[in-house]
Design a protein around this motif. Structure first.
Motif, PDB file in Angstrom:
ATOM      1  N   LYS A   1     -43.149 -40.474  57.938  1.00  0.00           N
ATOM      2  CA  LYS A   1     -42.604 -41.048  56.525  1.00  0.00           C
ATOM      3  C   LYS A   1     -43.346 -40.499  55.652  1.00  0.00           C
ATOM      4  O   LYS A   1     -44.850 -39.737  55.396  1.00  0.00           O
ATOM      5  N   ILE A   2     -42.758 -40.541  54.914  1.00  0.00           N
ATOM      6  CA  ILE A   2     -42.475 -40.160  53.160  1.00  0.00           C
ATOM      7  C   ILE A   2     -42.806 -41.091  52.405  1.00  0.00           C
ATOM      8  O   ILE A   2     -41.562 -41.889  52.224  1.00  0.00           O
ATOM      9  N   GLY A   3     -43.613 -41.738  51.450  1.00  0.00           N
ATOM     10  CA  GLY A   3     -43.368 -42.527  50.500  1.00  0.00           C
ATOM     11  C   GLY A   3     -44.131 -42.260  48.305  1.00  0.00           C
ATOM     12  O   GLY A   3     -45.083 -41.486  48.755  1.00  0.00           O
ATOM     13  N   VAL A   4     -42.718 -42.380  47.635  1.00  0.00           N
ATOM     14  CA  VAL A   4     -43.277 -42.079  46.784  1.00  0.00           C
ATOM     15  C   VAL A   4     -43.252 -43.413  45.599  1.00  0.00           C
ATOM     16  O   VAL A   4     -42.437 -44.364  45.976  1.00  0.00           O
ATOM     17  N   SER A   5     -44.542 -43.926  45.027  1.00  0.00           N
ATOM     18  CA  SER A   5     -44.380 -44.828  44.347  1.00  0.00           C
ATOM     19  C   SER A   5     -45.113 -44.520  42.981  1.00  0.00           C
ATOM     20  O   SER A   5     -45.603 -44.025  42.777  1.00  0.00           O
ATOM     21  N   VAL A   6     -44.456 -45.130  42.322  1.00  0.00           N
ATOM     22  CA  VAL A   6     -44.926 -45.876  40.547  1.00  0.00           C
ATOM     23  C   VAL A   6     -45.852 -47.083  40.257  1.00  0.00           C
ATOM     24  O   VAL A   6     -44.726 -47.884  40.432  1.00  0.00           O
ATOM     25  N   THR A   7     -47.160 -47.350  40.259  1.00  0.00           N
ATOM     26  CA  THR A   7     -47.421 -48.437  39.462  1.00  0.00           C
ATOM     27  C   THR A   7     -48.157 -48.500  38.759  1.00  0.00           C
ATOM     28  O   THR A   7     -48.130 -47.657  37.577  1.00  0.00           O
ATOM     29  N   ASP A   8     -48.435 -49.763  37.877  1.00  0.00           N
ATOM     30  CA  ASP A   8     -49.025 -50.417  36.935  1.00  0.00           C
ATOM     31  C   ASP A   8     -48.315 -50.089  35.782  1.00  0.00           C
ATOM     32  O   ASP A   8     -48.077 -49.139  34.402  1.00  0.00           O
ATOM     33  N   ILE A   9     -46.624 -49.977  35.647  1.00  0.00           N
ATOM     34  CA  ILE A   9     -46.850 -49.676  34.421  1.00  0.00           C
ATOM     35  C   ILE A   9     -46.522 -50.732  33.805  1.00  0.00           C
ATOM     36  O   ILE A   9     -45.730 -51.858  33.940  1.00  0.00           O
ATOM     37  N   GLY A  10     -46.905 -50.738  32.739  1.00  0.00           N
ATOM     38  CA  GLY A  10     -46.743 -51.725  31.248  1.00  0.00           C
ATOM     39  C   GLY A  10     -48.440 -52.400  30.740  1.00  0.00           C
ATOM     40  O   GLY A  10     -49.124 -51.375  30.611  1.00  0.00           O
ATOM     41  N   PHE A  11     -48.397 -53.159  29.576  1.00  0.00           N
ATOM     42  CA  PHE A  11     -49.421 -53.753  28.901  1.00  0.00           C
ATOM     43  C   PHE A  11     -49.672 -54.791  28.936  1.00  0.00           C
ATOM     44  O   PHE A  11     -48.868 -55.719  29.524  1.00  0.00           O
ATOM     45  N   ILE A  12     -51.222 -55.247  28.843  1.00  0.00           N
ATOM     46  CA  ILE A  12     -51.553 -56.467  28.131  1.00  0.00           C
ATOM     47  C   ILE A  12     -51.125 -56.644  26.714  1.00  0.00           C
ATOM     48  O   ILE A  12     -52.527 -55.410  25.751  1.00  0.00           O
ATOM     49  N   ASP A  13     -51.077 -57.478  25.631  1.00  0.00           N
ATOM     50  CA  ASP A  13     -50.674 -57.259  24.788  1.00  0.00           C
ATOM     51  C   ASP A  13     -51.533 -58.528  23.962  1.00  0.00           C
ATOM     52  O   ASP A  13     -51.805 -59.751  24.156  1.00  0.00           O
ATOM     53  N   TYR A  14     -53.569 -57.305  23.418  1.00  0.00           N
ATOM     54  CA  TYR A  14     -53.943 -58.844  22.991  1.00  0.00           C
ATOM     55  C   TYR A  14     -53.522 -58.898  21.372  1.00  0.00           C
ATOM     56  O   TYR A  14     -54.013 -58.728  20.123  1.00  0.00           O
ATOM     57  N   LYS A  15     -53.293 -59.968  21.242  1.00  0.00           N
ATOM     58  CA  LYS A  15     -52.788 -60.828  20.348  1.00  0.00           C
ATOM     59  C   LYS A  15     -53.385 -60.747  18.690  1.00  0.00           C
ATOM     60  O   LYS A  15     -53.316 -60.318  18.108  1.00  0.00           O
ATOM     61  N   ASP A  16     -54.249 -61.705  19.678  1.00  0.00           N
ATOM     62  CA  ASP A  16     -55.342 -61.983  18.194  1.00  0.00           C
ATOM     63  C   ASP A  16     -57.114 -60.867  18.897  1.00  0.00           C
ATOM     64  O   ASP A  16     -58.158 -61.445  18.188  1.00  0.00           O
ATOM     65  N   GLY A  17     -56.823 -60.327  18.887  1.00  0.00           N
ATOM     66  CA  GLY A  17     -57.732 -58.982  19.105  1.00  0.00           C
ATOM     67  C   GLY A  17     -58.533 -58.333  17.466  1.00  0.00           C
ATOM     68  O   GLY A  17     -57.569 -58.565  17.366  1.00  0.00           O
ATOM     69  N   ILE A  18     -59.206 -57.886  18.062  1.00  0.00           N
ATOM     70  CA  ILE A  18     -59.818 -57.420  16.226  1.00  0.00           C
ATOM     71  C   ILE A  18     -59.839 -55.848  16.112  1.00  0.00           C
ATOM     72  O   ILE A  18     -60.175 -55.008  17.541  1.00  0.00           O
TER      73      ILE A  18
END
Length: 695
Positions: free
Chosen positions: A287-304
């Motif tokens: 069995k051979i598996g290939v994956s890409v995980t955690d594509i994305g971001f969180i936008d802290y719009k009110d961050g400093i």
């Protein structure tokens, strides 16, 4: 030193730990809904009807500075400073990962597709490029003075929640080749974040400080360099009460595929189609598996997000520490060079490659690699550490045991162990190393509870080798060919219905259970009679001979089926025969060839096309094509040339729709001249092709 040590603790705390989850457990084919963590394709064609995770947590950490023996560290009197091993470098680094899988479940939509819904809370901390001398200065208990020199350092801490849905399905199931794919879509809610980037940083804290006179001294801080400090809120303020940040969200994606090589695929099929495979069994050798995980971001719009030049001397330590929070202290004592609202934190995007080899249906060897797709230089991103793990395991439905052997970026080798027993899973990727090595720089543990509902073994009540799902007679044994039912003898002729071609009518064994018949009573049984409804002679297979035009010549011998003719002319009238032959002779005179070859000249194509029209009008007539030459040249050469020309004409006619069985071709060479070969004109007449009706 509250405010300045906040920065120092941020550096040192995040450098204690490393980033992986559920090490060993995720290699198990019975990990269930946990499989979406590493590859969402895992849930398709799984060993579960459904799997419900109640709660599970994985906490992992590592560093490349401190090394300890975990067993010794639990003893009374252990001195961390004196007994731990230290490995200072120009660029020490580390990270932290806490991964909590909340209430989650997976289930099968169809035979070939599955769905999972999951909730997850995660926390990461990364620090990169910390000078070992800086850590040693902070860790030095002999003095309160601290000296830090960092050319380029960055650190990020981030926690967030995920609410996701995974879909996976079988993409290919053809004999020994099997492929499935899956994707996870995740709604991300930021729970808090902060990052620091320092360039050419020096910080010197003199705890004895400046003499203010009268025996009074105060600590002083000398510093230089540029510092970028981003945070979702002033979380280190004494009056701060935590609440989930507003306007801090995003979307994430995971995707992957898994290929399985199933050389014994036939052992896992319930019928001749691929519509059903035994769901309770692992069917692969590789069995051979290939994956890409955690594509994305969180936008802290009110961050400093602020940048500072922290170059200054003799900053009053007491006044610095008296500030409400670290951000306020930076704004009070240093020069702000940039300020913005809002920032984004990237997820720890990673590539995973997993190879699993089955020695038996219970013993496996797994090779897994986790490769970070986030650069260390990306200051607003978490990252996993590059890891290679080799995990032998014993695996069964209710119990699995695994022993992962791993090599981690900057941290070397480690050995762990874990198990799954029904609803409980517990383990560690480093527990053996932690208690056997006096230079262990990583530690992790995970545990959880779930409610697994496994695929059942297909039932076969009558034990005929056909599972009840496909057995038309599940309580009575029968062969596969009769869908699990025993053969009968409906007509009671002594032949079972499976070999009886007339199962409802008694017949002889010689006639495969069917009665012999002769409907037209011509003495030929219907089985051998081509015209069973009409009497005919045996030499015509029981069919009567036809004579459409009534001229006494049966159609099989009649070249002019619709015209009355004579037997001598094969059923054609004499006038028709003469006219046909004359027409063919006229056409034949202008069939020309390239000199000395059998290639028909282009100017003869129309003549041959006209001949084809004539031949099709007499569809039952047969013709001979005769090739002739003059006497110039050798006898053998002329014979071969005439034969080739005759066959060239035949081939042209056949290629354009004339049945080859109606044509014959022969070359006579110079044997049949129609004029003298002494003169040019006579030789020209002798070089000819004739098309003659066969009477």
């Amino acid at each position: 030193m509250k405010k300045i040590t906040a920065l120092l603790l941020f550096f040192t705390f995040t450098s204690l730990l490393n980033a992986q989850s559920y090490i060993g457990f995720l290699t198990d084919n019975y990990s269930g809904v946990h499989g979406v963590i590493s590859n969402p394709a895992n849930i398709a064609d799984s060993r579960f009807k459904t799997d419900i995770n109640l709660a599970g947590a994985s906490i992992f950490g590592s560093n490349d500075y401190f090394g300890i023996n975990l067993f010794d560290a639990t003893k009374n009197g252990y001195s961390f400073d004196l007994e731990s091993k230290k490995h200072p470098k120009d660029a020490n680094s580390g990270a932290i990962n806490a991964d909590i899988l909340g209430p989650s479940f997976m289930f099968n939509l169809t035979e070939n597709s599955s769905l999972a819904i999951f909730s997850r809370a995660r926390a990461f901390g990364n620090v990169n490029s910390v000078d070992g001398a800086s850590i040693a200065s902070i860790d030095d208990d002999s003095t309160y003075d601290v000296s830090i020199t960092e050319e380029n350092i960055n650190a990020v801490a981030h926690s967030w929640a995920e609410f996701g849905i995974s879909y996976a399905r079988v993409l290919l199931n053809k004999n020994q080749h099997f492929l499935k794919g899956g994707v996870s879509l995740k709604y991300l809610q930021g729970l808090g974040s902060s990052y620091i980037l320092g360039e050419d940083i020096t910080i010197d804290i003199d705890d004895d400080g400046t003499d203010l006179g009268g025996g009074v001294t105060v600590g002083s801080i000398d510093s230089s360099g540029n510092l970028t400090y981003a945070r979702y809120d002033e979380f280190d303020n004494d009056d701060y009460d935590y609440k989930t940040p507003d306007n801090a969200n995003g979307l994430g994606v995971d995707f992957g595929v898994i290929y399985e090589w199933r050389p014994k695929y036939g052992d896992y099929k319930a019928d001749d189609s691929n519509s059903y495979n035994f769901k309770d069994k692992n069917k692969y050798k590789l069995k051979i598996g290939v994956s890409v995980t955690d594509i994305g971001f969180i936008d802290y719009k009110d961050g400093i997000r602020e940048a500072f030049n922290i170059t200054d001397t003799d900053v009053n330590q007491n006044q610095f520490e008296a500030q409400a929070d670290f951000g306020t202290a930076l704004n009070t004592f240093y020069t702000q060079t940039n300020s913005a609202t809002g920032y984004k934190i990237d997820l720890p995007t990673a590539l995973h490659v997993n190879v699993d080899w089955s020695f038996t249906n219970k013993v496996y060897l797994n090779l897994n690699t986790d490769f970070s797709l986030m650069s260390k230089d990306r200051i607003s991103a978490n990252r996993v550490l590059n890891t290679v793990s080799l995990t032998p395991r014993f695996e069964s439905k209710w119990f699995s045991f695994y022993m992962p052997l791993s090599v981690i970026e900057n941290n070397g080798f480690r050995m762990g162990a874990g198990l799954r027993a029904g609803p409980l899973y517990i383990g560690s990727g480093s527990v053996i190393s932690a208690f056997t090595s006096d230079n262990n720089r990583e530690a992790d543990v995970y545990a959880g509870l779930k409610i697994p509902v496994y695929q059942g073994v297909p039932k076969d009540k009558d034990e005929d080798g056909i599972i009840d799902k496909f057995d038309d007679c599940p309580k009575v044994s029968g062969p596969v060919e009769n869908n699990g039912c025993p053969w009968g003898d409906a007509d009671e002729d002594g032949l079972l219905d499976n070999v009886d071609e007339c199962p409802e009518v008694a017949g002889s064994e010689e006639n495969k259970g069917c009665p012999w018949g002769d409907k037209d009573e011509d003495g030929i049984i219907d089985k051998l009679d081509a015209c069973p409804e009409e009497a005919g002679p045996a030499d015509n297979k029981g069919c009567p001979w036809r004579d459409t035009d009534g001229d006494g010549v049966f159609d099989k011998d009649d070249d002019c089926i619709d015209a009355v003719g004579t037997v001598a002319n094969n059923g054609c009238p004499e006038a028709v025969i003469q006219e046909l032959q004359k027409t063919l002779n006229d056409y034949a005179k202008v069939i020309l060839f390239d000199y000395g070859t059998s290639s028909i000249s282009d100017q003869s194509n129309q003549v041959l096309s006209d001949i084809i029209v004539v031949l099709k009008e007499y569809s039952n007539a047969r013709f001979t094509i005769e090739g002739h030459t003059d006497s110039i040249g050798s006898y053998g050469l002329n014979k071969r040339l005439s034969d080739a020309r005759a066959n060239a004409v035949k081939s042209f006619l056949v290629e354009n729709g004339i049945d080859s069985s109606r044509l014959s071709a022969i070359g006579y060479g110079e044997r049949k001249p129609i004029a003298t070969n002494m003169y040019k004109a006579g030789r020209k007449q002798n070089r000819r092709v004739e098309i003659n009706l066969v009477k």
